[in-house]
Motif scaffolding. Structure first.
Motif, short mmCIF file in Angstrom:
data_model
loop_
_atom_site.label_atom_id
_atom_site.label_comp_id
_atom_site.label_asym_id
_atom_site.label_seq_id
_atom_site.Cartn_x
_atom_site.Cartn_y
_atom_site.Cartn_z
N ASN A 12 59.57 49.71 142.37
CA ASN A 12 58.56 50.45 141.63
C ASN A 12 57.32 49.56 141.57
O ASN A 12 57.09 48.85 140.58
CB ASN A 12 59.05 50.79 140.22
N ILE A 71 62.99 54.28 145.65
CA ILE A 71 61.61 54.21 145.19
C ILE A 71 61.44 55.12 143.98
O ILE A 71 61.79 56.30 144.04
CB ILE A 71 60.63 54.61 146.30
N TYR A 118 55.82 49.14 149.50
CA TYR A 118 56.49 49.79 150.63
C TYR A 118 56.98 48.75 151.63
O TYR A 118 58.01 48.94 152.27
CB TYR A 118 55.57 50.79 151.32
N ALA A 134 60.22 47.82 150.45
CA ALA A 134 61.16 48.93 150.66
C ALA A 134 61.68 48.96 152.08
O ALA A 134 62.81 49.40 152.32
CB ALA A 134 60.48 50.25 150.31
N ALA A 173 63.75 58.22 148.01
CA ALA A 173 62.61 58.33 147.11
C ALA A 173 62.69 59.60 146.28
O ALA A 173 63.28 60.60 146.69
CB ALA A 173 61.30 58.32 147.90
N SER A 191 57.41 60.63 143.96
CA SER A 191 57.00 59.23 144.02
C SER A 191 55.87 59.06 145.03
O SER A 191 55.59 59.94 145.84
CB SER A 191 58.19 58.33 144.39
N VAL A 204 54.46 56.89 148.21
CA VAL A 204 54.92 55.99 149.27
C VAL A 204 53.81 55.81 150.30
O VAL A 204 52.90 56.63 150.42
CB VAL A 204 56.19 56.54 149.96
N GLY A 210 56.84 61.33 147.94
CA GLY A 210 58.11 61.09 148.61
C GLY A 210 58.50 62.24 149.51
O GLY A 210 59.06 62.05 150.59
N VAL A 242 60.56 57.65 154.54
CA VAL A 242 61.78 57.56 153.75
C VAL A 242 62.87 58.38 154.45
O VAL A 242 62.57 59.21 155.33
CB VAL A 242 61.58 58.07 152.30
#
Length: 287
Positions: free
Chosen positions: A71, A102, A111, A114, A122, A126, A128, A214, A223
């Motif tokens: 986060n 995420i 990211y 991630a 995710a 969210s 991204v 997301g 993702v």
């Protein structure tokens, strides 16, 4: 038969969860906050303050995977890469899968971290992406004159004071900064391409610094799926999955300022500025 099964179930319930082979334990590390921000009153991520938690998570016996909750709106590309590298090194050493979840944001350096995941999950809402590099400052040209203050800067090296906020920008200084940004950006792009591979969809805006929800990130290949920590782990490892949060080491005390642990006024000013800078990072994504 039912009585025998009941006795077995009761006996099994007396065994601590960590010794039961029918219960899967997944260690969870939360990585929240801006990355590499100096001072500040909020959390800041760096390899120094996450390494112990990561090592503890990957050392959990019989855990088939480690969950990393990200986060972060970004920050230092160096610290982000160091955290990424540590996660990947531990995953290979301990032969464990890495599941990254995420929450509000996994953007920019967030990211980058991630991307250490074998899978990125995710929330649909969210933020991204934001695969880019930004530098921001203020220009105070003329302010000192209005205040009647004389600025004195002495350097050994003609470029030692480039981009001084109290002096007019020089085109050659800006060109140098942009070249540095391009090099960092290329490193970031290479990391994303290496980790995401063929999952990435062709989109001309993918590496321009834009960011998405997301849901859109799933379509772009940033993702792998939409979901949350608990639901995903239960779906994958069963209803009895045990989530073990790896927290900060106990007894850790950080003292700033004077020897009595009280911040001096200058320290408070620096922390206030760092807090504003962190707030500005989150605000870029409407958070």
């Amino acid at each position: 038969m039912n009585v025998l099964q009941s006795v077995r179930d009761f006996a099994k319930s007396l065994i601590p969860a960590r010794f039961r082979r029918d219960i899967v334990t997944i260690p969870v590390v939360r990585l929240a906050g801006p990355i590499g921000m100096p001072g500040g009153f909020g959390a800041s991520l760096s390899i120094g303050n996450v390494a112990t938690r990561l090592e503890a998570a990957f050392s959990v016996a019989r855990a088939p995977a480690v969950a990393i909750v990200v986060n972060s709106p970004g920050g230092s590309p160096v610290q982000a890469r160091l955290i990424y590298e540590r996660i990947r090194a531990l995953a290979e050493e301990e032969d464990k899968k890495v599941l990254v979840f995420i929450e509000d944001a996994g953007a920019s350096g967030g990211y980058m971290i991630a991307c250490a995941g074998d899978e990125i999950i995710a929330d649909p809402s969210s933020i991204v992406g934001s695969i880019g590099v930004v530098s921001a400052s203020f220009g105070f040209v003329g302010l000192l004159d209005r205040l009647g203050v004389e600025r004195r800067v002495h350097t050994a090296g003609e470029n030692k004071a480039i981009l001084d906020p109290f002096r007019p920008e020089r085109p050659e200084d800006v060109a140098h900064l942009l070249q540095l940004q391009r090099e960092v950006h290329e490193t970031f792009i290479d990391m994303v391409r290496e980790r995401r591979g063929s999952r990435l969809k062709h989109d001309e805006d993918l590496f321009t610094g834009l960011f998405w929800t997301g849901k859109r990130g799933l379509e772009l290949g940033l993702v792998d799926r939409l979901g949350d920590l608990r639901g995903t782990l239960r779906e994958r490892y069963g209803e009895t999955v045990r989530i073990r949060l790896i927290g900060e080491p106990r007894g850790l005390t950080i003292r700033r300022g004077g020897s009595d642990g009280v911040s001096l006024p200058t320290g408070l000013a620096a922390e206030a500025l760092a807090t504003l800078e962190a707030r500005a990072l989150w605000a870029r994504y409407g958070l």
